[in-house]
Design a protein around this motif. Sequence first.
Motif, mmCIF file in Angstrom:
data_model
loop_
_atom_site.group_PDB
_atom_site.id
_atom_site.type_symbol
_atom_site.label_atom_id
_atom_site.label_comp_id
_atom_site.label_asym_id
_atom_site.label_seq_id
_atom_site.Cartn_x
_atom_site.Cartn_y
_atom_site.Cartn_z
ATOM 1 N N GLU A 45 0.834 -1.196 0.000
ATOM 2 C CA GLU A 45 0.000 0.000 0.000
ATOM 3 C C GLU A 45 0.871 1.249 0.000
ATOM 4 O O GLU A 45 1.836 1.350 0.770
ATOM 5 N N PHE A 46 0.512 2.209 -0.845
ATOM 6 C CA PHE A 46 1.227 3.486 -0.881
ATOM 7 C C PHE A 46 1.014 4.249 0.420
ATOM 8 O O PHE A 46 -0.105 4.331 0.924
ATOM 9 N N VAL A 47 2.115 4.839 0.924
ATOM 10 C CA VAL A 47 2.041 5.650 2.136
ATOM 11 C C VAL A 47 2.351 7.108 1.820
ATOM 12 O O VAL A 47 1.561 8.006 2.107
ATOM 13 N N THR A 48 3.513 7.365 1.211
ATOM 14 C CA THR A 48 3.928 8.730 0.933
ATOM 15 C C THR A 48 5.015 8.724 -0.126
ATOM 16 O O THR A 48 5.681 7.707 -0.346
ATOM 17 N N ALA A 49 5.176 9.861 -0.799
ATOM 18 C CA ALA A 49 6.248 10.016 -1.784
ATOM 19 C C ALA A 49 6.713 11.457 -1.803
ATOM 20 O O ALA A 49 5.917 12.381 -1.583
ATOM 21 N N GLY A 50 7.993 11.620 -2.088
ATOM 22 C CA GLY A 50 8.580 12.943 -2.256
ATOM 23 C C GLY A 50 9.098 13.072 -3.674
ATOM 24 O O GLY A 50 9.823 12.210 -4.164
ATOM 25 N N ILE A 51 8.713 14.143 -4.347
ATOM 26 C CA ILE A 51 9.021 14.318 -5.757
ATOM 27 C C ILE A 51 9.679 15.672 -5.970
ATOM 28 O O ILE A 51 9.265 16.674 -5.368
ATOM 29 N N TRP A 52 10.703 15.693 -6.845
ATOM 30 C CA TRP A 52 11.324 16.964 -7.184
ATOM 31 C C TRP A 52 10.511 17.635 -8.290
ATOM 32 O O TRP A 52 10.358 17.093 -9.374
ATOM 33 N N SER A 53 9.996 18.822 -8.006
ATOM 34 C CA SER A 53 9.242 19.584 -8.998
ATOM 35 C C SER A 53 9.521 21.054 -8.789
ATOM 36 O O SER A 53 8.665 21.821 -8.364
ATOM 37 N N TYR A 58 5.637 16.782 -1.462
ATOM 38 C CA TYR A 58 5.349 15.542 -0.753
ATOM 39 C C TYR A 58 3.867 15.203 -0.864
ATOM 40 O O TYR A 58 3.008 16.076 -0.725
ATOM 41 N N TYR A 59 3.592 13.925 -1.083
ATOM 42 C CA TYR A 59 2.233 13.426 -1.196
ATOM 43 C C TYR A 59 2.031 12.330 -0.156
ATOM 44 O O TYR A 59 2.936 11.548 0.132
ATOM 45 N N TYR A 60 0.825 12.282 0.374
ATOM 46 C CA TYR A 60 0.491 11.320 1.418
ATOM 47 C C TYR A 60 -0.822 10.630 1.095
ATOM 48 O O TYR A 60 -1.729 11.237 0.528
ATOM 49 N N SER A 61 -0.929 9.379 1.502
ATOM 50 C CA SER A 61 -2.224 8.719 1.407
ATOM 51 C C SER A 61 -3.167 9.357 2.424
ATOM 52 O O SER A 61 -2.729 9.928 3.432
ATOM 53 N N ASP A 62 -4.444 9.261 2.151
ATOM 54 C CA ASP A 62 -5.432 9.859 3.055
ATOM 55 C C ASP A 62 -5.335 9.253 4.453
ATOM 56 O O ASP A 62 -5.612 9.931 5.445
ATOM 57 N N SER A 63 -4.946 8.005 4.532
ATOM 58 C CA SER A 63 -4.922 7.317 5.824
ATOM 59 C C SER A 63 -3.813 7.811 6.754
ATOM 60 O O SER A 63 -3.894 7.600 7.967
ATOM 61 N N VAL A 64 -2.789 8.477 6.194
ATOM 62 C CA VAL A 64 -1.687 8.928 7.038
ATOM 63 C C VAL A 64 -1.534 10.450 7.033
ATOM 64 O O VAL A 64 -0.721 10.989 7.811
ATOM 65 N N THR A 69 5.077 12.485 8.305
ATOM 66 C CA THR A 69 5.811 13.539 7.618
ATOM 67 C C THR A 69 7.069 12.965 6.982
ATOM 68 O O THR A 69 7.885 12.341 7.661
ATOM 69 N N LEU A 70 7.190 13.212 5.691
ATOM 70 C CA LEU A 70 8.372 12.760 4.944
ATOM 71 C C LEU A 70 9.331 13.930 4.797
ATOM 72 O O LEU A 70 8.901 15.061 4.555
ATOM 73 N N ALA A 71 10.613 13.640 4.949
ATOM 74 C CA ALA A 71 11.615 14.698 4.804
ATOM 75 C C ALA A 71 12.877 14.117 4.194
ATOM 76 O O ALA A 71 13.134 12.920 4.297
ATOM 77 N N ARG A 72 13.639 14.970 3.533
ATOM 78 C CA ARG A 72 14.912 14.556 2.940
ATOM 79 C C ARG A 72 16.069 15.209 3.689
ATOM 80 O O ARG A 72 15.984 16.374 4.075
ATOM 81 N N ASP A 73 17.123 14.450 3.842
ATOM 82 C CA ASP A 73 18.388 14.988 4.346
ATOM 83 C C ASP A 73 19.395 14.825 3.215
ATOM 84 O O ASP A 73 19.979 13.758 3.038
ATOM 85 N N SER A 74 19.556 15.885 2.442
ATOM 86 C CA SER A 74 20.392 15.807 1.249
ATOM 87 C C SER A 74 21.841 15.500 1.584
ATOM 88 O O SER A 74 22.517 14.780 0.853
ATOM 89 N N GLY A 104 2.382 8.699 -11.303
ATOM 90 C CA GLY A 104 2.247 7.289 -10.966
ATOM 91 C C GLY A 104 2.971 6.888 -9.711
ATOM 92 O O GLY A 104 3.318 5.715 -9.532
ATOM 93 N N TYR A 105 3.220 7.852 -8.823
ATOM 94 C CA TYR A 105 4.038 7.583 -7.638
ATOM 95 C C TYR A 105 3.315 6.718 -6.608
ATOM 96 O O TYR A 105 3.932 6.247 -5.663
#
Length: 124
Positions: A45-53, A58-64, A69-74, A104-105
């Motif tokens: 099941e999809f939970v979350t995704a982070g996309i460079w745009s 950041y996108y999240y499923s409704d359930s979460v 919270t998704l974060a990047r440490d470059s 399609g993430y």
Amino acid sequence: VQLQASGGGLVQTGGSLRLSCAASGINLNSYTVGWFRQAPGQEREFVTAGIWSGGFVYYYSDSVKGRFTLARDSDKNTVTLQMNSLKPVDTGVYYCAVSDYVSGYTQAHNYDYWGQGTQVTVSS
């Protein structure tokens, strides 16, 4: 390419966990990074995704949404998933994954590389 997921564990309802996904052989800043979860007997099941745009989106499923919270440490080439207000339905094996796709993430088949998974168990 290797993705190493860590941070899972056993927590009570309402508790928090922080998952990490460390990458080697790939620069996470150049790809879509997603988290999926799989409970026993259920599909991934999809939970979350982070996309460079232009910046990271950041996108999240409704359930979460509102709890995770998704974060990047470059600097560390790592993404973290902070999970708060955990519920028993959040129980499962959590996988991080990397994709070349921007759209399609939410679809697991669009991801090329997967970590080994980390178990999250939320007790009631």
